[in-house]
Design an enzyme around this catalytic site. Structure first.
Site, PDB file in Angstrom:
ATOM      1  N   LYS A 300     -12.134  19.580 -84.414  1.00  0.00           N
ATOM      2  CA  LYS A 300     -12.692  20.864 -84.338  1.00  0.00           C
ATOM      3  C   LYS A 300     -11.493  21.992 -84.562  1.00  0.00           C
ATOM      4  CE  LYS A 300     -16.425  23.922 -82.711  1.00  0.00           C
ATOM      5  NZ  LYS A 300     -17.421  23.913 -81.328  1.00  0.00           N
ATOM      6  N   GLU A 388     -32.377  20.694 -74.205  1.00  0.00           N
ATOM      7  CA  GLU A 388     -32.873  21.537 -73.421  1.00  0.00           C
ATOM      8  C   GLU A 388     -34.360  21.262 -72.534  1.00  0.00           C
ATOM      9  OE1 GLU A 388     -30.817  23.465 -77.051  1.00  0.00           O
ATOM     10  OE2 GLU A 388     -32.415  21.687 -76.577  1.00  0.00           O
ATOM     11  N   ARG A 416     -37.549  24.817 -77.427  1.00  0.00           N
ATOM     12  CA  ARG A 416     -37.599  23.291 -77.326  1.00  0.00           C
ATOM     13  C   ARG A 416     -38.196  22.728 -76.114  1.00  0.00           C
ATOM     14  NH1 ARG A 416     -33.411  22.230 -81.497  1.00  0.00           N
ATOM     15  NH2 ARG A 416     -32.897  20.373 -80.529  1.00  0.00           N
TER      16      ARG A 416
END
Length: 654
Positions: A300, A388, A416
């Site tokens: 990243k 979640e 969610r």
């Protein structure tokens, strides 16, 4: 190569771009000789860095998939072939290569390009992906649809990364992929990061997976040879794959490959920054029948040293100086704090006094400022990954055993976990706190991230307490109140961004649950608001009174549930004109609650509800969006003036 490394600089600066200015579609990309693709990647990476330095966005994630983006569009026939980017903030390179280079300066701006893939924006965006962990399920659906519609030449690729593989939906999709007839290619972009470093057993599994690249290359070449000799077919391949995996595991005592155990062919791990290798292996495997996983290792922030060195900060760094890597950070001296920082500091303060308090977050410790507690009490903070639903039920298990969880989830992501809130928390009446960050309009992330539904979707759940602070002091007091014994499921929703009070670190006090406050008395009209938007309401009232010489009462309801019936009886008895204001959808929210109360109790005021109508709100700055919605000071003044000018009833209600 027209890139030179300048002294004391962090990035390769471009004096002239040879290829990128002429790439307006993947067809243009395909005309470039394969050996020149590294230069295309360098130009694409530089373009992203330059653009995001002055128009902020998700930098590090898109830098990490530059080579992958180029390889995918070089190999596959998009948009006929489908590429699904999960999570969607990886897709900047994809957007630039698919005809949106000249519009990319409008990325995340009002009426400009979305920061996430959007089928409404381009046919190259195969599926809308603003949240995470959806690509495998959606990709499987598309691949099965291709089979059902007799399109065997259509390839479907699900690119899943940036922590999205930790989401439960990804595993559900993976399980189904192993059973249904499909040719889905799953590219696992493995960079060991979400926004913060990833946690959990699957992450460690990817680190430890020891199907070597040499072994995979040998097996792949053997399969190609056998296929050409007509020795191998798909049925034989499946049986051999399972036998081979079991034999390899037994002989080498190596870890079983979860993908091959699910009858999904596994290739990798491969270097995600070697574009030529990516093109080669994708070209070889794309026509293989059956589901496939290509495990790609990326870094990243690749190619920009500040982003590589501080990945979390550079996930979305804001404006920065390309040459020095210096970020443009506002001077916070004597500025009101960010609401998330108030949450983080207050949580630590409470945890020091109450040893039962723990913090839970689904991969957002820095975003919600739970890192403040994490640094001092790491054993009492749990980052559960992008999961979640699990975060809520995990919190419920803790609460059932007498622990006091503060579960912090962004409003749009809390959707969610809706069933978990109902079944695992509210039904059992557990003492725990749901801290709903990023409630209301959040700005440039747009429709997938605005927190507009939480008031409405929580209000109908029994046993729930739902509160929203007017300011930072209110937030502290609500957090203090919520952690006291016997409060049950307690939701506190607050916005993104700064508050209004500089000296907010005041002694905390318990607030009476279900009680609002009269901020200002008046006689001509009553305005009832909830949450931080009440500060805008107060300013609009001040200006309206001054301009029209009227008297307007202002009530901060504070608790949507249980709602302050005494306050509403006062309003019902004394006012014929009422405006409700909320930073969310009006269907089912505060305005609906007020209308229900008035009807149930025989009051008949003219009630005008202000909030978000039946729509998804686009991206843009919060200032632009509030103005568009009529929820800024100007818009609220217009609404108040319109209501006051109407010839309504003059009788006192009931």
């Amino acid at each position: 190569m027209p890139f030179v490394h300048l002294q004391n600089m962090h990035v390769m600066q471009s004096t002239e771009m040879k290829y990128l200015p002429n790439i307006d579609s993947p067809d243009d990309l395909k005309r470039i000789p394969r050996q020149e693709l590294p230069l295309v990647c360098a130009e694409l990476r530089q373009f992203i860095i330059d653009e995001l330095s002055h128009n902020p966005g998700h930098l590090a994630s898109s830098l990490g998939v530059v080579e992958l983006s180029v390889a995918l569009h070089y190999v596959f026939n998009t948009p006929y072939d489908r590429i699904i980017w999960d999570v969607g903030h990886q897709a900047y390179g994809h957007k630039i290569l698919t005809g949106r280079r000249d519009q990319f300066h409008t990325n995340r701006q009002f009426k400009g390009l979305s920061g996430f893939p959007s089928p409404k924006e381009s046919p190259y965006d195969a599926f809308g992906t603003g949240h995470s962990s959806t690509s495998i399920s959606a990709g499987l659906g598309m691949s099965v649809a291709a089979e059902l519609q007799h399109q065997p030449d259509r390839h479907v690729v699900a690119v899943i990364g940036d922590g999205a593989m930790t989401g439960g939906l990804a595993f559900e999709g993976l399980n189904n992929t192993s059973m249904d007839k499909n040719n889905l290619l799953i590219i696992l972009n493995d960079n060991q990061m979400a926004i913060d470093p990833l946690k959990g057993g699957f992450t460690q599994y990817l680190v430890d997976i020891n199907t070597s690249s040499t072994y995979n290359r040998f097996r792949h070449q053997l399969y190609v040879l056998f296929s050409k000799l007509h020795i191998m077919n798909e049925n034989r391949r499946r049986r051999l794959l399972r036998f081979n995996t079991s034999l390899k595991t037994m002989l080498t005592r190596q870890q079983h490959n979860i993908f091959e155990g699910l009858n999904i062919r596994y290739f990798g791990p491969v270097d995600g920054h070697a574009v030529d290798d990516l093109v080669r292996i994708m070209s070889e495997i794309k026509n293989y029948k059956g589901p496939k996983v290509l495990h790609v290792i990326t870094k990243k922030g690749k190619g920009y040293k500040p982003a590589e060195d501080s990945v979390t900060i550079w996930h979305a760094p804001g404006e920065f100086n390309v040459e020095t890597g210096e970020r443009k950070v506002a001077d916070e001296t004597r500025m009101p704090p960010l609401f998330q920082d108030v949450f983080g500091k207050t949580l630590l303060e409470l945890a020091r006094k109450n040893e039962k308090i723990v913090g839970i977050t689904p991969a957002m410790p820095s975003g919600c400022s739970m890192t403040i507690m994490q640094h001092e009490m790491p054993e009492r903070v749990f980052d559960v990954g992008i999961a979640e639903g699990h975060a809520v039920t995990f919190s419920a298990g803790l609460a059932k055993e007498g622990i006091m969880p503060f579960c912090n989830i962004y409003s749009s992501f809390m959707q969610r976990a809706y069933d978990n809130i109902i079944h695992d928390v509210a039904l059992q009446g557990l003492d725990m706190v749901l801290c709903i960050d990023r409630a209301g309009i959040v700005g440039a992330d747009g429709a997938t991230h605005h927190g507009l539904f939480d008031l409405a979707y929580l209000r109908c759940i029994p046993n729930m307490t739902i509160a929203s602070p007017l300011n930072e002091v209110d937030l502290r007091n609500l957090m203090f109140t919520a952690q006291l014994p016997g409060k049950g499921p307690f939701a506190i929703r607050y916005p993104r961004g700064r508050g209004i009070i500089v000296d907010w670190e005041r002694p905390m006090q318990e607030l009476p649950v279900g009680k609002g406050q009269c901020l200002k008395s008046g006689s001509d009209m009553a305005v009832i608001s909830i949450g931080f938007i009440g500060n805008t309401v107060a300013e609009a009232i001040r200006q309206t009174e001054q301009e029209l010489n009227v008297s307007i009462a202002h009530y901060d309801i504070r608790f949507l549930k249980p709602i302050d019936t005494d306050l509403l009886h006062e309003v019902g008895r004394n006012f014929c004109k009422v405006i409700t204001v909320e930073d969310g959808v009006i269907s089912g929210g505060l305005g609906s609650a007020i209308l229900e109360f008035m009807a149930d109790n025989g009051y008949h005021p003219d009630v005008v509800r202000l909030g978000v109508r039946d729509q998804f709100v686009e991206h843009g700055s919060t200032r632009e969006l509030y103005h568009m919605l009529g929820l800024d000071t100007e818009g609220l003044k217009k609404s108040m003036s319109a209501v006051l000018s109407q010839q309504g009833r003059t009788d006192v209600n009931k």
